[in-house]
Design a protein around this motif. Structure first.
Motif, mmCIF file in Angstrom:
data_model
loop_
_atom_site.group_PDB
_atom_site.id
_atom_site.type_symbol
_atom_site.label_atom_id
_atom_site.label_comp_id
_atom_site.label_asym_id
_atom_site.label_seq_id
_atom_site.Cartn_x
_atom_site.Cartn_y
_atom_site.Cartn_z
ATOM 1 N N PHE A 94 -2.899 -43.547 -21.984
ATOM 2 C CA PHE A 94 -2.258 -42.727 -23.034
ATOM 3 C C PHE A 94 -2.280 -43.441 -24.392
ATOM 4 C CE2 PHE A 94 0.488 -40.489 -19.601
ATOM 5 C CZ PHE A 94 -0.521 -39.553 -19.395
ATOM 6 N N THR A 95 -2.120 -44.777 -24.369
ATOM 7 C CA THR A 95 -2.150 -45.479 -25.669
ATOM 8 C C THR A 95 -3.496 -45.237 -26.346
ATOM 9 O OG1 THR A 95 -2.981 -47.573 -24.762
ATOM 10 C CG2 THR A 95 -0.583 -47.360 -24.951
ATOM 11 N N ALA A 96 -4.549 -45.136 -25.512
ATOM 12 C CA ALA A 96 -5.867 -44.850 -26.088
ATOM 13 C C ALA A 96 -5.893 -43.427 -26.628
ATOM 14 C CB ALA A 96 -6.953 -45.054 -25.039
ATOM 15 N N GLY A 97 -5.392 -42.488 -25.831
ATOM 16 C CA GLY A 97 -5.401 -41.076 -26.230
ATOM 17 C C GLY A 97 -4.572 -40.824 -27.479
ATOM 18 N N LEU A 98 -3.499 -41.590 -27.615
ATOM 19 C CA LEU A 98 -2.611 -41.382 -28.767
ATOM 20 C C LEU A 98 -3.027 -42.215 -29.984
ATOM 21 C CD1 LEU A 98 0.820 -41.525 -26.870
ATOM 22 C CD2 LEU A 98 -0.149 -39.517 -27.988
ATOM 23 N N GLY A 99 -4.088 -42.985 -29.814
ATOM 24 C CA GLY A 99 -4.559 -43.808 -30.930
ATOM 25 C C GLY A 99 -3.670 -45.020 -31.191
ATOM 26 N N LEU A 100 -3.012 -45.520 -30.154
ATOM 27 C CA LEU A 100 -2.107 -46.662 -30.341
ATOM 28 C C LEU A 100 -2.706 -47.969 -29.850
ATOM 29 C CD1 LEU A 100 1.079 -45.030 -28.743
ATOM 30 C CD2 LEU A 100 0.417 -44.999 -31.141
ATOM 31 N N ALA A 101 -3.857 -47.849 -29.175
ATOM 32 C CA ALA A 101 -4.380 -49.029 -28.471
ATOM 33 C C ALA A 101 -4.673 -50.184 -29.420
ATOM 34 C CB ALA A 101 -5.612 -48.657 -27.672
ATOM 35 N N GLU A 102 -5.066 -49.851 -30.629
ATOM 36 C CA GLU A 102 -5.378 -50.935 -31.560
ATOM 37 C C GLU A 102 -4.150 -51.845 -31.727
ATOM 38 O OE1 GLU A 102 -7.060 -51.126 -35.965
ATOM 39 O OE2 GLU A 102 -7.589 -49.285 -34.894
ATOM 40 N N GLN A 103 -3.000 -51.204 -31.837
ATOM 41 C CA GLN A 103 -1.775 -51.993 -32.045
ATOM 42 C C GLN A 103 -1.359 -52.743 -30.773
ATOM 43 O OE1 GLN A 103 1.409 -49.827 -34.289
ATOM 44 N NE2 GLN A 103 -0.109 -48.219 -34.376
ATOM 45 N N THR A 104 -1.418 -52.046 -29.650
ATOM 46 C CA THR A 104 -0.979 -52.723 -28.417
ATOM 47 C C THR A 104 -1.932 -53.872 -28.055
ATOM 48 O OG1 THR A 104 -2.093 -50.947 -27.216
ATOM 49 C CG2 THR A 104 0.286 -50.801 -27.369
ATOM 50 N N LEU A 105 -3.229 -53.632 -28.287
ATOM 51 C CA LEU A 105 -4.196 -54.687 -27.953
ATOM 52 C C LEU A 105 -4.029 -55.888 -28.885
ATOM 53 C CD1 LEU A 105 -7.357 -52.485 -27.250
ATOM 54 C CD2 LEU A 105 -6.036 -53.790 -25.569
ATOM 55 N N ALA A 106 -3.741 -55.602 -30.133
ATOM 56 C CA ALA A 106 -3.547 -56.704 -31.083
ATOM 57 C C ALA A 106 -2.332 -57.526 -30.655
ATOM 58 C CB ALA A 106 -3.363 -56.160 -32.493
ATOM 59 N N LYS A 107 -1.302 -56.833 -30.208
ATOM 60 C CA LYS A 107 -0.094 -57.541 -29.772
ATOM 61 C C LYS A 107 -0.420 -58.429 -28.564
ATOM 62 C CE LYS A 107 4.263 -58.501 -29.694
ATOM 63 N NZ LYS A 107 4.830 -59.317 -30.768
ATOM 64 N N ALA A 108 -1.211 -57.864 -27.628
ATOM 65 C CA ALA A 108 -1.574 -58.647 -26.444
ATOM 66 C C ALA A 108 -2.351 -59.897 -26.852
ATOM 67 C CB ALA A 108 -2.391 -57.794 -25.493
ATOM 68 N N SER A 109 -3.264 -59.732 -27.798
ATOM 69 C CA SER A 109 -4.053 -60.891 -28.228
ATOM 70 C C SER A 109 -3.151 -61.939 -28.845
ATOM 71 C CB SER A 109 -5.109 -60.487 -29.260
ATOM 72 O OG SER A 109 -6.021 -59.616 -28.669
ATOM 73 N N SER A 110 -2.192 -61.493 -29.640
ATOM 74 C CA SER A 110 -1.334 -62.497 -30.273
ATOM 75 C C SER A 110 -0.429 -63.160 -29.233
ATOM 76 C CB SER A 110 -0.522 -61.888 -31.414
ATOM 77 O OG SER A 110 0.449 -61.027 -30.874
ATOM 78 N N ASN A 111 -0.329 -62.572 -28.069
ATOM 79 C CA ASN A 111 0.455 -63.203 -27.001
ATOM 80 C C ASN A 111 -0.436 -63.887 -25.969
ATOM 81 O OD1 ASN A 111 2.529 -61.586 -28.288
ATOM 82 N ND2 ASN A 111 3.746 -62.177 -26.529
ATOM 83 N N TRP A 112 -1.615 -64.240 -26.356
ATOM 84 C CA TRP A 112 -2.534 -65.062 -25.572
ATOM 85 C C TRP A 112 -3.225 -64.348 -24.419
ATOM 86 C CZ3 TRP A 112 -3.700 -69.401 -27.965
ATOM 87 C CH2 TRP A 112 -2.771 -69.914 -28.858
ATOM 88 N N TYR A 113 -3.255 -63.030 -24.426
ATOM 89 C CA TYR A 113 -4.066 -62.352 -23.414
ATOM 90 C C TYR A 113 -5.507 -62.367 -23.913
ATOM 91 C CZ TYR A 113 0.148 -60.543 -21.217
ATOM 92 O OH TYR A 113 1.347 -60.433 -20.571
ATOM 93 N N SER A 114 -6.372 -62.936 -23.126
ATOM 94 C CA SER A 114 -7.765 -63.082 -23.546
ATOM 95 C C SER A 114 -8.431 -61.720 -23.719
ATOM 96 C CB SER A 114 -8.514 -63.885 -22.482
ATOM 97 O OG SER A 114 -9.891 -63.706 -22.621
ATOM 98 N N GLN A 115 -9.347 -61.674 -24.670
ATOM 99 C CA GLN A 115 -10.081 -60.429 -24.920
ATOM 100 C C GLN A 115 -11.038 -60.093 -23.780
ATOM 101 O OE1 GLN A 115 -11.244 -59.366 -28.614
ATOM 102 N NE2 GLN A 115 -9.409 -60.155 -29.570
ATOM 103 N N ASP A 116 -11.224 -61.039 -22.868
ATOM 104 C CA ASP A 116 -12.134 -60.776 -21.748
ATOM 105 C C ASP A 116 -11.467 -59.979 -20.640
ATOM 106 O OD1 ASP A 116 -14.135 -62.162 -22.977
ATOM 107 O OD2 ASP A 116 -13.597 -64.073 -22.074
#
Ligand code: SF4
Ligand code: SF4
Lengths: 426, 392
Positions: A94-116
């Motif tokens: 749903f985050t993808a469908g609602l166009g929110l993924a950019e924000q959630t993914l950025a947050k994950a990256s800043s919390n050390w979740y690898s982009q892989d």
């Protein structure tokens, strides 16, 4: 359409749990929900949306006990324990469908979740870190189908301070009776722990009731799939890849039964119309493997333009046997173990071969979602095995959640190339 | 038999480096390295594989290190797939006919697909999938015991003979002894560079490679002799900074299948004081012995040891893992942590946010490194490592 877009913009601008809660509280009020429902092009589509919203609302807004669950948990288990499920992976879609993924993914990256890592989990993790999800009392995860959920869900449990209520359902590799009893034992143990924590005791009547509803859903889903064997074209609103939540997260509910009853009716009517028109359209029939991108994309339009139609999706295959209401834990175990994604890839291959035959497919597309090792790791085997049956497979690289990690142009070119081959054959 | 995997280790990974870096090491392990034993070999990949069974069936348990450059394997797996497994596949494509069989484990998604790939494309080499639970409680120990029984049956079929109870028990003793000796070796490593009796990083990891690829009987004898000489001389003679004024901050390394000679060279050059480790090529392999209780069901004891040994990040209870790391860091007075992961290993990558937080709470700085396999960006890593160590 306008209502939907307005909702999306509202959420994007006010991305916080309070707003989501309020919004869900408002739109899930009966009159409004039904007004919203009128914007859909069919009753089943309306049900799909309304039931999904209601189930999410329940997790956000009520004083129910919420449990996070990963995709392939038998949700009948949670409903039987009177736990309201919330599915972070589906929410990531749903985050993808609602166009929110950019924000959630950025947050994950800043919390050390690898982009892989798989973006279903990365996006959900970002949402958890942003505190967008309701607070769970329990967390259920499983190693079926992949390693990702058991890890990310554990991190959630720590974040919410409920490690003692984190339950991994460890699905064994083999599909034999020893595995059934090992797995059933885990369900029993978890159920006993939880019901004693909740002070309820195990309510076997409730298990029975939920399993009966689930069995009813299963029968309907099988019937739907049987009708689909004859369908080549579909109503414009219908995309089989949109049914992850009802196919998994709503099993064991009355809503699921209502939705599938309606879907069956509509598809039967549609088939009748198609048959009345005479010859079925001469399209190339495709089987879709794994998931699709949940942000706006033109994959399915491109396929239609190229005279191809997705006639079935791996995720809609009913793989489990009827459950026995009198032995719930063994039934859950059998359901999980019969999942073709558990254990050896041969189970997945057997299921794919059956689908290929049932739906007389001309080709298959395996959407190779970035970071999904279990699926992509078997791409070559799937490709070679279907080739042995004379069925070409396109392994389409992309990302289901992160639009920025998928190249629309490249996908289109590859689809066109594949369709050319298909249309050239026979 | 997989003599060429061994040969390859010898020629590229072990012998050359041993010659280059330590000079004297080779002569201590000549029999292990020369593979004088005529026993057939069975390959294994993951530290959850009970070596004692392979040995009891009369095979040499040979860990598949996959020291090959990727070539054919790239067409079997996607780019974003565990580089160790791809490398292991490269080795299997070439050398599997020389192995009597291969034991896989259900350790991770990648490993499951590697097994499937082996089943489909190298049908001449029998393979077995050992299912390893992710939880270590009683139910799981019982279930794993059943799976180990199946592995035993597979090995018995390969060997065309039964594994007797006494063979199994003496094999447990042997592998325990190997573990004990390797722990002693570990304790020689974890000291300040230049301390008398300290073994350097390079020979340490070399010896571990030999430990995992040679006949346990021969290796154990050689390691015992080596330790005796080493410990009795009291001086290491190994490279490292002189003891004294220039004390190095104790550092811990956490990683998965990190088997990179150039990394060990680099760390040795930097005089790293490696005070604790958590790696699947090292302590996760040898720590904790199988209880030698003659009255207990031996398979169950084996099962319990493997499920409760220092855990890999694949296990469910990351909380216990974090405690284990925390305790090690505290007891070894660790001043910095190097978290090094092979790319695309979900189990490791998901653990990092937790490990980072845990260590930050202890005010221990963490360096995060992600690497390929056999493809080590030496220059870049050297700069990062240097900067990190200077900061400590
Ligand atoms: S896409 Fe693959 S990796 Fe991601 S959650 Fe689904 S199965 Fe797991
Ligand atoms: S390094 Fe990670 S991905 Fe590779 S085999 Fe080990 S656990 Fe699996």
């Amino acid at each position: 359409m306008i209502i939907k877009e307005r909702l999306k913009t509202g959420i994007r601008k006010n991305l916080n749990q309070q707003y989501l809660k309020r919004l869900l509280g408002i739109i899930a009020m009966k009159p409004l929900l039904h007004a919203y429902g009128s914007t859909f092009s069919s009753i089943s589509d309306k049900y799909l949306n309304i039931f999904s919203i209601e189930s999410i609302r329940d997790a956000y807004c009520s004083d129910r006990t919420v449990g996070f669950g990963s995709l392939f948990i038998p949700y009948e288990f949670l409903y039987s324990l009177r736990i309201t499920p919330f599915l972070p992976e589906v929410m990531a879609g749903f985050t993808a469908g609602l166009g929110l993924a950019e924000q959630t993914l950025a947050k994950a990256s800043s919390n050390w979740y690898s982009q892989d890592l798989c973006t279903f989990h990365r996006s959900a993790s970002g949402a958890v870190e942003m505190d967008l999800f309701p607070k769970p009392s329990f967390i259920f995860s499983t190693n079926l189908a992949c390693d990702a959920a058991q890890k990310s869900f554990y991190i959630y449990a720590r974040k919410y301070g409920i490690e003692e209520n984190f339950h991994l359902i460890d699905v064994p590799y083999e599909k034999d009776e020893a595995s059934v009893s090992y797995l059933a034992g885990q369900f029993r143990e978890i159920a006993e722990k939880i019901s004693s924590k909740m002070g309820t005791g195990l309510d076997y009547a409730r298990f029975r009731e939920v399993i009966q509803l689930s069995n009813r859903f299963r029968e309907l889903a099988i019937e739907v799939n049987q009708v689909r064997r004859k369908l080549v074209d579909y109503p414009p609103y219908y995309n089989g890849l949109n049914f992850i939540l009802p196919f998994h997260g709503l099993t064991g509910t009355e809503n699921d039964v209502i939705l599938y009853q309606q879907m069956l009716l509509e598809l039967k009517n549609f088939l009748k119309e198609q048959e009345n028109k005479g010859d079925a359209p001469a399209r190339k029939k495709l089987l879709w493997l794994h998931l699709k991108p949940y942000y706006r994309n033109d994959i399915f339009d491109t396929l239609a333009e190229g005279n191809c139609s997705v006639v079935f999706e791996e995720i809609n295959h009913v793989y489990w046997p009827e459950m026995d209401p009198s032995s719930p834990f063994e039934s859950f175990a059998r359901k999980m173990l019969s999942n073709p994604l558990a254990g050896s890839i041969n189970h997945r291959l057997d299921a794919i071969r059956t689908m290929a035959r049932d739906y007389s497919i001309d080709g298959a597309i395996l959407f190779s979602h970035w970071g999904c090792r279990h699926s992509n790791g078997g791409a070559r085997i799937i490709k070679d095995s279907l080739k042995e049956m004379g069925i070409p497979v396109l392994v389409l690289d992309g990302d289901c959640v992160d639009a920025g990690n998928s190249s629309g142009g490249q996908i289109k070119t590859r689809l066109q190339g594949f369709m050319e081959i298909l249309n050239f054959r026979k | 038999m997989d003599t060429s995997i061994i040969r390859e280790h010898k020629s590229r990974a072990i012998e050359d480096s041993i010659k280059e870096d330590t000079g004297s090491l080779k002569k201590h392990f000549i029999r292990s390295l020369s593979c004088s034993s005529k026993k057939p070999k069975v390959g294994w990949l993951c530290t959850y594989t009970p070596e004692e069974l392979i040995n009891a069936a009369g095979f040499i348990p040979v860990r598949i290190f996959g020291n090959k450059k990727l070539d054919r394997s790239v067409s079997y797996f996607p780019t974003n797939f565990c580089p160790y497994l791809k490398s292991a596949w490269e080795s299997m494509l070439e050398n599997s006919p020389e192995l009597e069989g291969i034991i896989f484990t259900s350790s991770c998604d990648g490993m499951r697909r590697l097994y499937d790939t082996a089943e489909k494309y190298i049908t001449h080499t029998p393979s077995f999938m050992l299912d390893v639970p992710r939880i270590s409680e009683r139910r799981q120990v019982d279930f794993f015991t059943l799976n180990i029984k199946k592995m035993r049956a597979f090995l018995e079929k390969l060997a065309a003979r039964k594994i007797s109870e006494s063979q199994l028990r003496s094999s447990v003793l042997l592998i325990n002894k190997k573990r004990f000796l390797l722990s002693r070796l570990g304790s020689l490593l974890y000291q300040q560079p230049g301390s008398p009796g300290r073994i350097d990083i390079i020979p340490y990891y070399m010896i571990l490679q030999v430990a995992m690829t040679s006949d346990p009987e021969v290796f154990t004898e050689e390691l015992e002799a080596y330790l005796k000489i080493f410990e009795s001389t009291g001086t290491s003679g190994e490279p490292g900074a002189p003891c004294g004024t220039n004390k190095r901050p104790p550092v811990m390394i956490i990683g998965n299948f990190i088997n990179e000679n150039r990394l060990w060279n680099l760390l040795s050059d930097l005089d790293l004081h490696l005070a604790a480790e958590d790696l699947c090529v090292s302590n996760r392999y040898f720590e904790k012995e199988v209880p030698e209780d003659a009255s207990a069901d031996i398979l169950k004891s084996i099962s319990a040891r493997y499920l409760t040994k220092p855990a890999c990040m694949r296990m469910a209870d990351l909380g216990s893992k974090l405690n284990e790391i925390r305790e090690k860091a505290i007891s070894q007075k660790v001043k910095g942590l190097i978290f090094i992961s092979l790319k695309f290993c979900d189990n490791m990558l998901y653990s990092f946010p937790l490990v980072k937080k845990e260590l930050t709470d202890l005010k221990i700085p963490v360096l995060y490194l992600e690497i390929e396999y056999n493809n080590f960006p030496e220059g870049q890593l050297k700069t990062r490592l240097q900067a990190f160590l200077e900061m400590l």
